[in-house]
Design a protein around this motif. Structure first.
Motif, mmCIF file in Angstrom:
data_model
loop_
_atom_site.group_PDB
_atom_site.id
_atom_site.type_symbol
_atom_site.label_atom_id
_atom_site.label_comp_id
_atom_site.label_asym_id
_atom_site.label_seq_id
_atom_site.Cartn_x
_atom_site.Cartn_y
_atom_site.Cartn_z
ATOM 1 N N LEU A 13 1.083 -1.006 0.231
ATOM 2 C CA LEU A 13 0.308 -0.297 0.277
ATOM 3 C C LEU A 13 1.357 1.356 0.225
ATOM 4 O O LEU A 13 0.909 2.023 -0.397
ATOM 5 C CB LEU A 13 -0.944 -0.032 1.006
ATOM 6 C CG LEU A 13 -1.824 -0.983 1.151
ATOM 7 C CD1 LEU A 13 -2.935 -1.295 2.538
ATOM 8 C CD2 LEU A 13 -3.017 -0.487 0.427
ATOM 9 N N VAL A 14 1.842 0.867 0.298
ATOM 10 C CA VAL A 14 2.849 2.240 0.911
ATOM 11 C C VAL A 14 3.244 2.372 -0.220
ATOM 12 O O VAL A 14 3.362 3.534 -0.905
ATOM 13 C CB VAL A 14 3.759 2.061 2.255
ATOM 14 C CG1 VAL A 14 4.975 3.259 1.808
ATOM 15 C CG2 VAL A 14 2.921 2.160 3.431
ATOM 16 N N ALA A 15 3.724 1.433 -1.519
ATOM 17 C CA ALA A 15 4.108 1.369 -3.037
ATOM 18 C C ALA A 15 3.669 2.509 -3.234
ATOM 19 O O ALA A 15 3.306 2.900 -4.325
ATOM 20 C CB ALA A 15 5.281 0.108 -2.876
ATOM 21 N N GLU A 16 1.919 1.613 -3.010
ATOM 22 C CA GLU A 16 1.061 1.408 -4.064
ATOM 23 C C GLU A 16 0.732 3.491 -4.198
ATOM 24 O O GLU A 16 0.524 4.407 -5.113
ATOM 25 C CB GLU A 16 -0.166 1.330 -4.065
ATOM 26 C CG GLU A 16 -1.227 1.010 -5.406
ATOM 27 C CD GLU A 16 -2.309 0.190 -4.821
ATOM 28 O OE1 GLU A 16 -3.644 0.868 -5.437
ATOM 29 O OE2 GLU A 16 -2.258 -0.538 -4.433
ATOM 30 N N ARG A 17 0.430 4.236 -3.001
ATOM 31 C CA ARG A 17 0.575 5.455 -2.238
ATOM 32 C C ARG A 17 1.865 6.259 -3.581
ATOM 33 O O ARG A 17 1.418 7.639 -3.948
ATOM 34 C CB ARG A 17 0.206 5.527 -1.249
ATOM 35 C CG ARG A 17 0.459 6.790 -0.296
ATOM 36 C CD ARG A 17 -0.404 6.918 0.762
ATOM 37 N NE ARG A 17 0.062 8.341 1.313
ATOM 38 C CZ ARG A 17 1.615 9.106 1.938
ATOM 39 N NH1 ARG A 17 2.394 8.575 1.365
ATOM 40 N NH2 ARG A 17 1.770 11.153 1.839
ATOM 41 N N LYS B 8 3.252 9.771 -6.965
ATOM 42 C CA LYS B 8 3.966 10.702 -8.687
ATOM 43 C C LYS B 8 3.055 10.919 -9.281
ATOM 44 O O LYS B 8 3.754 11.426 -9.924
ATOM 45 C CB LYS B 8 5.013 9.028 -9.019
ATOM 46 C CG LYS B 8 6.173 9.517 -9.142
ATOM 47 C CD LYS B 8 6.922 8.414 -9.678
ATOM 48 C CE LYS B 8 7.627 8.083 -8.398
ATOM 49 N NZ LYS B 8 8.582 6.699 -8.475
ATOM 50 N N GLU B 9 1.773 10.042 -10.036
ATOM 51 C CA GLU B 9 0.944 10.151 -10.852
ATOM 52 C C GLU B 9 -0.067 11.752 -10.318
ATOM 53 O O GLU B 9 -0.879 11.604 -11.472
ATOM 54 C CB GLU B 9 0.261 9.199 -11.484
ATOM 55 C CG GLU B 9 1.128 7.904 -12.141
ATOM 56 C CD GLU B 9 0.224 6.735 -12.051
ATOM 57 O OE1 GLU B 9 -0.677 6.351 -11.524
ATOM 58 O OE2 GLU B 9 1.420 5.253 -12.001
ATOM 59 N N ARG B 10 0.483 12.423 -9.496
ATOM 60 C CA ARG B 10 -0.375 13.267 -9.294
ATOM 61 C C ARG B 10 -1.974 12.490 -8.891
ATOM 62 O O ARG B 10 -3.035 13.360 -8.947
ATOM 63 C CB ARG B 10 -0.479 14.504 -10.132
ATOM 64 C CG ARG B 10 0.629 14.926 -10.278
ATOM 65 C CD ARG B 10 0.916 16.147 -11.189
ATOM 66 N NE ARG B 10 2.117 17.368 -10.724
ATOM 67 C CZ ARG B 10 2.510 17.861 -9.537
ATOM 68 N NH1 ARG B 10 1.363 17.942 -9.472
ATOM 69 N NH2 ARG B 10 3.840 18.902 -9.460
ATOM 70 N N ARG C 213 -6.947 8.802 -5.173
ATOM 71 C CA ARG C 213 -5.950 7.518 -4.848
ATOM 72 C C ARG C 213 -4.931 7.738 -3.742
ATOM 73 O O ARG C 213 -5.388 6.871 -2.541
ATOM 74 C CB ARG C 213 -5.723 7.196 -5.973
ATOM 75 C CG ARG C 213 -5.066 5.798 -5.878
ATOM 76 C CD ARG C 213 -6.000 4.591 -5.512
ATOM 77 N NE ARG C 213 -5.346 3.320 -5.197
ATOM 78 C CZ ARG C 213 -6.373 2.664 -4.087
ATOM 79 N NH1 ARG C 213 -7.189 2.964 -3.385
ATOM 80 N NH2 ARG C 213 -6.028 1.366 -3.839
ATOM 81 N N ALA C 214 -4.489 8.333 -3.739
ATOM 82 C CA ALA C 214 -3.210 8.889 -2.716
ATOM 83 C C ALA C 214 -3.962 8.843 -1.215
ATOM 84 O O ALA C 214 -3.637 8.011 -0.647
ATOM 85 C CB ALA C 214 -2.131 9.618 -2.841
ATOM 86 N N GLU D 109 13.636 11.256 2.200
ATOM 87 C CA GLU D 109 13.713 10.188 2.298
ATOM 88 C C GLU D 109 12.676 9.677 1.413
ATOM 89 O O GLU D 109 13.086 8.551 0.917
ATOM 90 C CB GLU D 109 14.630 10.030 3.184
ATOM 91 C CG GLU D 109 16.198 10.892 2.896
ATOM 92 C CD GLU D 109 16.303 11.625 4.030
ATOM 93 O OE1 GLU D 109 15.281 12.074 5.005
ATOM 94 O OE2 GLU D 109 17.177 12.795 3.591
ATOM 95 N N GLY D 110 11.701 9.992 0.954
ATOM 96 C CA GLY D 110 10.915 9.219 1.192
ATOM 97 C C GLY D 110 9.814 8.796 2.390
ATOM 98 O O GLY D 110 10.076 9.236 3.208
ATOM 99 N N PRO D 111 8.366 8.329 1.963
ATOM 100 C CA PRO D 111 7.697 8.221 3.248
ATOM 101 C C PRO D 111 8.280 6.810 4.294
ATOM 102 O O PRO D 111 8.619 5.919 3.630
ATOM 103 C CB PRO D 111 6.564 6.657 2.451
ATOM 104 C CG PRO D 111 7.105 6.706 1.758
ATOM 105 C CD PRO D 111 8.095 7.645 1.011
ATOM 106 N N VAL D 112 7.626 7.098 5.178
ATOM 107 C CA VAL D 112 8.853 6.315 6.286
ATOM 108 C C VAL D 112 7.086 6.159 6.988
ATOM 109 O O VAL D 112 6.158 7.091 7.612
ATOM 110 C CB VAL D 112 9.625 7.044 7.397
ATOM 111 C CG1 VAL D 112 9.556 6.214 8.756
ATOM 112 C CG2 VAL D 112 10.435 7.590 6.834
#
Ligand SMILES: [Zn+2]
Length: 498
Positions: A456-460, A465-467, A471-472, A491-494
């Motif tokens: 789910l984190v990767a999907e978000r 990224k696709e704005r 969905r996010a 550094e990205g989502p934590v």
């Protein structure tokens, strides 16, 4: 116990335990500090907790100390080699920030971590970038004395001129063992010879560059520690600390160039103290963006920084430690029990200073309560433990035994808890037990649940990224329902569990 036990420390120079008596006061102490191009990881922190233990032992023995820790913000080439780009410059390019921003960001991260770990602040934190003119002068002196030779890649220290080269590492005469893993440098006479000045190559233009008698370039990475320690502590001082990895190369080269520079025939530094590695292994921690686990990962996973400190001090500094979640769980549980036991005894007496004053307090307690003789004995055991090459595991054991001993009165226990706190720095006198409650840890998740969350984190991340903000947001709500708290960082989502 008027003077207590003589402090004895294991000196890597000669590989033996020796009485430590300062040659002057304050005693000079230098610790190799962080290279600020990335977050310090848990293994790095062991060296600073170790240096802090030395500080606390000296304070306990009423030995004043002046402590210097360097910040390496220039001069450290990739892979610890003598040529190529600086780690700082590589990080700046990767993160699209300036070298100065990178250095400041990670220097702050280092200070955050040492504060969280209750490490006593050093007297000075010199930045290498502020000492380049002094490094050039130092190198010019070595050149005048004939210790150097020039190559297209820079100016090199000629280790053949130093008959004692490698004594600290106990290298064989050719120094093959460590030098074998070093890069090939065309023209270098011996594999152990190292760069004092790294010259810019044709077509190369460093971000951090200085003009020097050997052309534009940057200092070699061993230079800063010699130059800054001598500048701030004087030509000779008592203690130099660092991780055991420095014993084989970095410290060997520091000694060679410093003794050549000073030229007085005396050993540059009397005591070389090295902590062993922390094996990070395959420990599964909260998911941050790559790399070895750091302190923030531990706190995300529900551990208190003091639990990590207790875990480190539960092993002797000269033993390798295996970092595992089981060991961290045990450390946090031990700390929780200790704090619960000490809490009713608060406030603890001021015990920052010396064993002698505490011994006097114990003697006074013995006069008023017959049972306090047990406390005086326990105090003597603690003193013996710290004096015997910093046996922190023994101090912990003595404290735990004492807290279980019904014969020791509360006054005695107060003194003992304060003494252990002064030596171990666990904040037993102030920690809030509620802060030690273990949150649900990532490691307790079933594999499929962990997999679902990561998916789910990767999907978000992809949706953002696709704005696709709708969905996010949906995914964030779903993660929220699963008890996941998500933070977006540079550094990205934590994420962590609530
Ligand atoms: Zn160093």
């Amino acid at each position: 116990m008027t003077h207590g036990h003589q402090l004895r420390l294991y000196n890597s120079l000669g590989r033996r335990v020796q009485d430590f008596v300062p040659s002057a006061e304050p005693a000079g102490m230098y610790s190799c500090g962080p290279t600020v191009y990335a977050f310090p990881h848990l293994g790095n922190m062991r060296a600073y907790v170790f240096a802090d233990t030395v500080r606390r032992a000296l304070r306990w023995k009423a030995i004043r100390v002046r402590h210097v820790v360097n910040i390496t913000d220039v001069g450290h080439a990739v892979a610890d080699t003598d040529t190529g780009e600086d780690k700082l410059e590589v990080a700046a390019a990767r993160e699209r920030r300036s070298v100065r921003e990178i250095a400041e960001f990670y220097t702050r991260a280092f200070f955050d971590d040492i504060r969280a770990l209750n490490i006593l602040p050093a007297d000075e934190y010199p930045r290498a970038s502020a000492y380049v003119p002094q490094m050039i002068d130092f190198t010019a002196t070595l050149e005048q004395k004939g210790y150097t030779y020039r190559l297209p890649s820079g100016l090199y220290f000629d280790t053949a001129q130093d008959p004692r080269y490698g004594e600290l590492a106990q290298l064989d005469p050719e120094g093959q063992r460590e030098a074998a893993r070093l890069e090939q440098v065309p023209g270098r006479r011996r594999k152990t010879d190292f760069a004092l000045w790294r010259a810019e190559q044709p077509g190369q233009r460093r971000v951090m560059r200085w003009d020097s008698p050997w052309g534009w370039g940057a200092p070699g990475w061993h230079l800063e520690c010699s130059v800054m320690s001598i500048a701030l502590l004087g030509p000779h001082f008592d203690i130099h600390t660092g991780g055991v990895d420095h014993r084989e190369l970095h410290h060997v080269n520091e000694i060679a160039q410093s003794e050549a520079y000073l030229g007085d025939g005396l050993p540059w530094v009397r005591f070389w103290l090295h902590n062993e590695f922390l094996q990070l292994g395959a420990a599964k921690m909260a998911k941050s963006a790559g790399g070895a686990p750091r302190l923030a990962d531990l706190t995300e996973a529900g551990y208190h920084p003091m639990a990590f400190r207790l875990f480190l001090l539960g092993g002797h500094y000269r033993s390798q430690l295996d970092f595992t979640t089981e060991a961290m769980d045990a450390a946090q549980a031990t700390l929780r029990r200790l704090v619960a036991r000490v809490q009713p005894l608060r406030p603890l007496p001021e015990a920052d200073t010396l064993g002698a004053a505490i011994a006097a307090a114990a003697t006074a307690a013995a006069a008023t309560a017959a049972a306090a003789t047990g406390a005086a004995r326990a105090l003597d055991l603690m003193d013996a433990a710290i004096a015997a090459d910093l046996s922190t595991p023994k101090i912990l054991a003595v404290l735990q035994d004492a807290l279980r001993d019904p014969a020791i009165a509360p006054d005695g226990l107060r003194v003992l808890a304060a003494a252990a706190d002064a030596l171990l720095g666990l904040s037993l006198g102030t920690l809030d037990p509620a802060d030690l409650e273990h949150r649900r840890s990532v490691t307790e998740l079933a594999p499929e649940e962990l997999h679902a969350i990561e998916h789910l984190v990767a999907e978000r991340t992809q949706a953002r990224k696709e704005r696709d903000w709708t969905r996010a947001d949906q995914i964030r709500a779903e993660l929220d329902q699963r008890g996941v708290q998500l933070t977006d960082t540079p550094e990205g989502p934590v994420w962590r569990l609530r």
